[in-house]
Design a protein around this motif. Structure first.
Motif, PDB file in Angstrom:
ATOM      1  N   ASP A   1       0.810  -1.222   0.000  1.00 44.48           N
ATOM      2  CA  ASP A   1       0.000   0.000   0.000  1.00 44.48           C
ATOM      3  C   ASP A   1       0.838   1.265   0.000  1.00 44.48           C
ATOM      4  OD1 ASP A   1      -2.341  -1.375   0.125  1.00 44.48           O
ATOM      5  OD2 ASP A   1      -2.400  -1.388   2.335  1.00 44.48           O
ATOM      6  N   ARG A   2       2.118   1.096   0.361  1.00 43.23           N
ATOM      7  CA  ARG A   2       2.998   2.259   0.402  1.00 43.23           C
ATOM      8  C   ARG A   2       4.237   1.962  -0.436  1.00 43.23           C
ATOM      9  NH1 ARG A   2      -0.797   4.258   1.722  1.00 43.23           N
ATOM     10  NH2 ARG A   2      -1.380   5.401   3.598  1.00 43.23           N
ATOM     11  N   PRO A   3       4.769   2.990  -1.082  1.00 40.15           N
ATOM     12  CA  PRO A   3       5.961   2.764  -1.909  1.00 40.15           C
ATOM     13  C   PRO A   3       7.208   2.605  -1.058  1.00 40.15           C
ATOM     14  CG  PRO A   3       5.435   5.091  -1.856  1.00 40.15           C
ATOM     15  CD  PRO A   3       4.356   4.402  -1.066  1.00 40.15           C
ATOM     16  N   LYS A   4       8.283   2.147  -1.685  1.00 38.93           N
ATOM     17  CA  LYS A   4       9.536   2.073  -0.936  1.00 38.93           C
ATOM     18  C   LYS A   4      10.109   3.485  -0.780  1.00 38.93           C
ATOM     19  CE  LYS A   4      11.790   0.567  -5.185  1.00 38.93           C
ATOM     20  NZ  LYS A   4      10.746   0.066  -6.041  1.00 38.93           N
ATOM     21  N   ALA A   5      10.898   3.643   0.273  1.00 38.27           N
ATOM     22  CA  ALA A   5      11.530   4.929   0.525  1.00 38.27           C
ATOM     23  C   ALA A   5      12.707   5.055  -0.433  1.00 38.27           C
ATOM     24  CB  ALA A   5      11.998   5.015   1.974  1.00 38.27           C
TER      25      ALA A   5
ATOM     26  N   ASN B   1      20.212  17.613  -6.978  1.00 36.49           N
ATOM     27  CA  ASN B   1      19.299  18.490  -6.239  1.00 36.49           C
ATOM     28  C   ASN B   1      17.849  18.342  -6.681  1.00 36.49           C
ATOM     29  OD1 ASN B   1      20.863  20.071  -4.293  1.00 36.49           O
ATOM     30  ND2 ASN B   1      22.052  20.607  -6.112  1.00 36.49           N
ATOM     31  N   PHE B   2      17.649  17.635  -7.771  1.00 36.36           N
ATOM     32  CA  PHE B   2      16.331  17.604  -8.413  1.00 36.36           C
ATOM     33  C   PHE B   2      15.204  17.202  -7.457  1.00 36.36           C
ATOM     34  CE2 PHE B   2      13.553  17.418 -11.986  1.00 36.36           C
ATOM     35  CZ  PHE B   2      14.212  18.098 -12.991  1.00 36.36           C
ATOM     36  N   PHE B   3      15.386  16.072  -6.793  1.00 41.16           N
ATOM     37  CA  PHE B   3      14.319  15.583  -5.897  1.00 41.16           C
ATOM     38  C   PHE B   3      14.765  15.564  -4.447  1.00 41.16           C
ATOM     39  CE2 PHE B   3      13.262  13.465 -10.017  1.00 41.16           C
ATOM     40  CZ  PHE B   3      12.067  14.123 -10.241  1.00 41.16           C
ATOM     41  N   ARG B   4      15.735  16.424  -4.131  1.00 39.72           N
ATOM     42  CA  ARG B   4      16.134  16.541  -2.731  1.00 39.72           C
ATOM     43  C   ARG B   4      15.026  17.228  -1.950  1.00 39.72           C
ATOM     44  NH1 ARG B   4      22.282  17.786  -3.349  1.00 39.72           N
ATOM     45  NH2 ARG B   4      23.091  15.842  -2.528  1.00 39.72           N
ATOM     46  N   GLY B   5      14.802  16.751  -0.738  1.00 48.00           N
ATOM     47  CA  GLY B   5      13.791  17.402   0.083  1.00 48.00           C
ATOM     48  C   GLY B   5      12.388  17.109  -0.431  1.00 48.00           C
ATOM     49  N   THR B   6      11.425  18.004  -0.155  1.00 54.54           N
ATOM     50  CA  THR B   6      10.027  17.714  -0.477  1.00 54.54           C
ATOM     51  C   THR B   6       9.378  18.823  -1.310  1.00 54.54           C
ATOM     52  OG1 THR B   6       9.433  18.678   1.653  1.00 54.54           O
ATOM     53  CG2 THR B   6       9.627  16.306   1.579  1.00 54.54           C
ATOM     54  N   GLU B   7      10.164  19.861  -1.624  1.00 49.52           N
ATOM     55  CA  GLU B   7       9.637  21.011  -2.364  1.00 49.52           C
ATOM     56  C   GLU B   7       9.038  20.664  -3.721  1.00 49.52           C
ATOM     57  OE1 GLU B   7       9.875  24.557  -1.553  1.00 49.52           O
ATOM     58  OE2 GLU B   7       9.881  23.437   0.339  1.00 49.52           O
ATOM     59  N   TRP B   8       9.578  19.654  -4.355  1.00 51.57           N
ATOM     60  CA  TRP B   8       9.184  19.310  -5.730  1.00 51.57           C
ATOM     61  C   TRP B   8       7.851  18.583  -5.805  1.00 51.57           C
ATOM     62  CZ3 TRP B   8       8.345  14.146  -6.161  1.00 51.57           C
ATOM     63  CH2 TRP B   8       8.896  13.347  -5.141  1.00 51.57           C
ATOM     64  N   MET B   9       7.327  18.189  -4.637  1.00 52.68           N
ATOM     65  CA  MET B   9       6.180  17.270  -4.644  1.00 52.68           C
ATOM     66  C   MET B   9       4.894  17.898  -5.140  1.00 52.68           C
ATOM     67  SD  MET B   9       6.607  15.137  -1.128  1.00 52.68           S
ATOM     68  CE  MET B   9       7.910  13.915  -0.956  1.00 52.68           C
TER      69      MET B   9
ATOM     70  N   LYS C   1       8.691   9.865   5.354  1.00 52.33           N
ATOM     71  CA  LYS C   1       8.951   8.448   5.549  1.00 52.33           C
ATOM     72  C   LYS C   1       9.328   7.766   4.231  1.00 52.33           C
ATOM     73  CE  LYS C   1       5.820   5.597   7.509  1.00 52.33           C
ATOM     74  NZ  LYS C   1       4.542   5.539   8.245  1.00 52.33           N
ATOM     75  N   ASP C   2       8.563   8.063   3.176  1.00 55.78           N
ATOM     76  CA  ASP C   2       8.833   7.373   1.902  1.00 55.78           C
ATOM     77  C   ASP C   2       9.225   8.316   0.772  1.00 55.78           C
ATOM     78  OD1 ASP C   2       6.445   8.479   0.843  1.00 55.78           O
ATOM     79  OD2 ASP C   2       5.282   6.797   1.604  1.00 55.78           O
ATOM     80  N   PHE C   3       9.250   9.618   1.043  1.00 53.52           N
ATOM     81  CA  PHE C   3       9.686  10.610   0.054  1.00 53.52           C
ATOM     82  C   PHE C   3       8.859  10.556  -1.241  1.00 53.52           C
ATOM     83  CE2 PHE C   3      13.230   8.649   2.385  1.00 53.52           C
ATOM     84  CZ  PHE C   3      13.462   9.655   3.300  1.00 53.52           C
TER      85      PHE C   3
END
Ligand code: SF4
Ligand code: SF4
Lengths: 374, 90
Positions: free
Chosen positions: A237-241, A292-300, A312-314
């Protein structure tokens, strides 16, 4: 691009050195890019030594020599020795094919810490079929020799529909060979495995049965053998981190010197993955667009953006989001909160139909002839 | 599996204990994995060289840190270490 917060960048801990795309085997679930034949250039021994030195200085400590088949590089013992002098813990990730006792001794003396041997199945017929090369007996022999020369012995078996029914026998084989660790890696569906998915993906019932057998065995061998179970994410139900967080821990260098935040990242559009021949490892890690592309959570995007599990799973696997939805910013469709979850359900159903009708197209094996078609 | 107080304790040859400059920590390395140690755990493991049993190890550490009453903490940690395969006795 994700505006990253550069003060929070942690150093790499893991360096995966994909020394070559050359391989004597042809596993149809290989994670190398489909078009690997286009990237046949290999960087030099000196380049690799510099990469190892620079990454070690930043804090990398676990080092995987992989490929392709890393044994095809004649300078492997020299690189191993360099790694040892730098204080890496080095792991050789090999098919075992062509690994002689003399080489095992030479690598030990050079300072190699551990050898992971992959076996495709518990029977010769199936192993040789999946590997596309006669290799079952030599792999068993290599496993024995690895043990004999005092290395921790890790057996890796990739699990899919053609061998999942052998779970009990695979476990017995690992025990008989005296494995210290057994990695049961349920196939992850990118690269060649994505192409062959209908033929490789087990049904839900098969997974459940196999997992139960593996769990019971785990208890039985506790204290003697450690078992790593790589979960079949399509059935979760959840993706891998993803990579423990993009650009936080893992650094992969491809055979041609391209630095990748994950081993599949060269398939993502617009990342402009940098080459170690043009930049220092430190610049690549800290400054490059790709890292830097998907570092952190800003891109979500939503639903990840406002989700309380995003740390938890980015948001799951970027390559999987791209491969399945065509948009690499989307929530990994494995997640039950993803609006694209139906893609996963359909893939599972399609593989199931293919299994039930037995009306299957042939597997596409990983070799340079097939690679040139991409 | 539990610790035998009579037998000498040895760090496992299947693992590596080393100081990591970048992390300013001792770590245990093993196939595809790493455990970061706090200072007291690292000090205990460094003495597991096959020449000491539990009491000898406690005595040496108490002397080194000029203190007493460490036995419970040390044996507790060694049980964990044994369970994880970091140390062995034979
Ligand atoms: S919505 Fe995104 S962040 Fe939340 S659990 Fe799913 S993948 Fe993870
Ligand atoms: S993006 Fe996907 S393939 Fe790449 S590292 Fe993350 S989880 Fe793995």
């Amino acid at each position: 691009m994700a505006g990253s917060n550069k003060t929070n960048i942690t150093p790499p801990r893991w360096l995966l050195a994909e020394l070559t795309y050359k391989c004597p085997l042809q596993c149809p679930y290989c994670s190398n890019p489909l078009d690997y034949a286009k990237h046949s250039h290999e960087i030099s021994t000196e380049d690799w030594k510099r990469v190892l030195s620079e990454a070690r200085k930043m804090g990398a400590v676990q080092l995987g020599f992989s490929g392709g088949e890393p044994l095809t590089r004649q300078d492997l013992p020299e690189l191993v020795q360099h790694a040892r002098e730098l204080g890496y813990y080095s792991n050789l990730i090999t098919s075992g094919y062509g690994l002689t006792e003399a080489k095992i001794i030479e690598l030990k003396e050079a300072g190699l810490d551990h050898i992971q041997v992959s076996i495709q199945a518990s029977t010769q017929d199936l192993n040789d079929h999946i590997a596309g090369t006669e290799s079952f007996h030599s792999k068993q022999e290599v496993a024995r020799l690895v043990k004999k020369h005092g290395y921790p012995m890790v057996l890796c078996v990739v699990i899919h529909r053609e061998n999942i029914h052998q779970m009990a026998d695979i476990l017995a084989m690992a025990e008989k060979l005296g494995a210290d660790y057994l990695e049961l890696a349920n196939t992850q569906y990118y690269g060649w495995a994505h192409t062959n998915r209908d033929l490789l993906m087990p049904t839900q019932e098969q997974y459940q049965e196999a997992e139960k057998i593996a769990q019971d065995f785990k208890e039985k061998v506790a204290g003697k053998m450690k078992i790593y179970y790589v979960v079949p994410d399509f059935h979760e139900d959840r993706p891998k981190a993803c990579m423990n967080g993009w650009g936080t821990t893992f650094l992969t260098i491809a055979p041609d010197g391209v630095a990748l935040p994950c081993h599949s990242a060269r398939e993502l559009p617009g990342l402009d993955c940098p080459n170690v021949n043009d930049h220092s490892i430190s610049d690549i890690w800290h400054e490059s667009k790709a890292f830097n592309f998907f570092r952190g959570t800003e891109w979500m995007q939503e639903p990840c953006k406002s989700c309380d599990e995003k740390d938890k799973d980015f948001g799951g696997c970027r390559c999987q989001a791209y491969l399945l939805t065509g948009d690499m910013y989307k929530t990994d469709p494995v997640c039950s909160k993803s609006p694209d979850k139906h893609i996963i359900t359909e893939a599972i159903e399609s593989a199931r139909q293919s299994a039930l009708t037995g009306n299957e197209k042939p597997l596409i094996f990983r070799n340079s002839k097939n690679s040139k078609a991409y | 599996m539990s610790l035998n107080p009579e037998q000498k304790i040895q760090f496992s040859p299947m693992h590596r204990l080393q100081w990591e400059e970048a992390q300013q920590k001792d770590v245990i390395l093993y196939p595809e994995g790493m455990v970061e140690l706090n200072q007291s755990s690292a000090e205990i493991l460094k003495l597991c060289d096959g020449t000491r049993n539990l009491d000898q190890l406690v005595a040496d550490l108490e002397e080194k840190f000029a203190t007493t009453g460490l036995k419970n903490d040390i044996s507790g940690f060694l049980e964990v270490a044994l369970g994880n395969g970091w140390i062995q006795q034979n």
